[in-house]
Design an enzyme around this catalytic site. Sequence first.
Site, short mmCIF file in Angstrom:
data_model
loop_
_atom_site.label_atom_id
_atom_site.label_comp_id
_atom_site.label_asym_id
_atom_site.label_seq_id
_atom_site.Cartn_x
_atom_site.Cartn_y
_atom_site.Cartn_z
N SER A 108 0.86 -1.17 0.00
CA SER A 108 0.00 0.00 0.00
C SER A 108 0.90 1.22 0.00
O SER A 108 2.06 1.15 0.44
CB SER A 108 -0.87 0.02 1.26
OG SER A 108 -1.56 1.25 1.41
N TYR B 174 -1.96 -0.74 10.42
CA TYR B 174 -2.08 -1.06 8.99
C TYR B 174 -0.77 -0.74 8.29
O TYR B 174 -0.24 -1.54 7.52
CB TYR B 174 -3.24 -0.29 8.38
CG TYR B 174 -3.41 -0.52 6.89
CD1 TYR B 174 -4.06 -1.66 6.43
CD2 TYR B 174 -2.92 0.39 5.96
CE1 TYR B 174 -4.22 -1.87 5.06
CE2 TYR B 174 -3.08 0.18 4.60
CZ TYR B 174 -3.73 -0.95 4.16
OH TYR B 174 -3.89 -1.17 2.81
N ALA B 175 -0.24 0.46 8.55
CA ALA B 175 1.02 0.86 7.93
C ALA B 175 2.14 -0.10 8.33
O ALA B 175 2.97 -0.49 7.49
CB ALA B 175 1.37 2.30 8.32
N ALA B 176 2.18 -0.50 9.59
CA ALA B 176 3.22 -1.42 10.05
C ALA B 176 3.15 -2.74 9.29
O ALA B 176 4.19 -3.28 8.88
CB ALA B 176 3.09 -1.66 11.55
N ALA B 177 1.96 -3.25 9.08
CA ALA B 177 1.80 -4.50 8.34
C ALA B 177 2.27 -4.33 6.89
O ALA B 177 2.94 -5.21 6.34
CB ALA B 177 0.34 -4.96 8.38
N LYS B 178 1.95 -3.20 6.30
CA LYS B 178 2.35 -2.96 4.91
C LYS B 178 3.84 -2.67 4.80
O LYS B 178 4.48 -3.07 3.82
CB LYS B 178 1.51 -1.84 4.29
CG LYS B 178 0.03 -2.18 4.17
CD LYS B 178 -0.19 -3.45 3.35
CE LYS B 178 -1.68 -3.73 3.14
NZ LYS B 178 -1.90 -4.85 2.22
#
Length: 163
Positions: A22, A35-39
Site C-alpha cells: 500500500s 495497517y502501515a506497520a503490516a504494509k
Amino acid sequence: MIRAVLPGMRARGDGWIVNMSSVAGLVGAQGFGYYAAAKFAIEGLTATLRQEVEPFGVRVLAVAPGAFRTSAFSYFQDEPVTETVDAYVPMVEAVKAAFVDADGKQAGDPVRGVQAVINAMNAPVAPHRIVLGNAGYDAVVAMHENALAELRANEKLSRSADF
C-alpha cells in the site's frame, strides 16, 4: 502461501509472486499505524524475498496502491471509534470522517490498476515495485525525495559511527 508455492516455482525455474502492499506501506498514514506497520513489513519481506528467489527464476513485485474505488471505505461508516486514549479521539474521528466522505470518490480505477500490474509483469525489465494512482505516486516520490535530502544532510553524522 509463499512457502507453499515456492517449491513448484523453483522446480519450474519460473514464476511470479505479487505482494499487495500500500502507499501506507511506504508513507505512514496517520490513524493507521498498525495497517502501515503490516504494509511496511510486506515491503521488507518483498525486497528480501526478491533477492532470495531471483537465482531460481522467480520474480517478485510489490504493488502499492493508493485509494481505489472499491468497497473498502464503505466499512468505515458503521465502524465505531473505540480509541482508548482521549487525546487521539479527535484525530481518529477526523480520519474516519475523511474515509467516509471519500467513499465512492476514490480516484483509483480497479480495472486500470489490475492492468497496470499485468503490464508491469510483462515489461521487458519488470519493476520491483509499482505505485498505483496519481496521489499515491506523488506522495511516495515526495517521501523518497525528502528522505534522501535528510539522509544527505546527515551524512557526516551517519558516517561518524564507524571505527
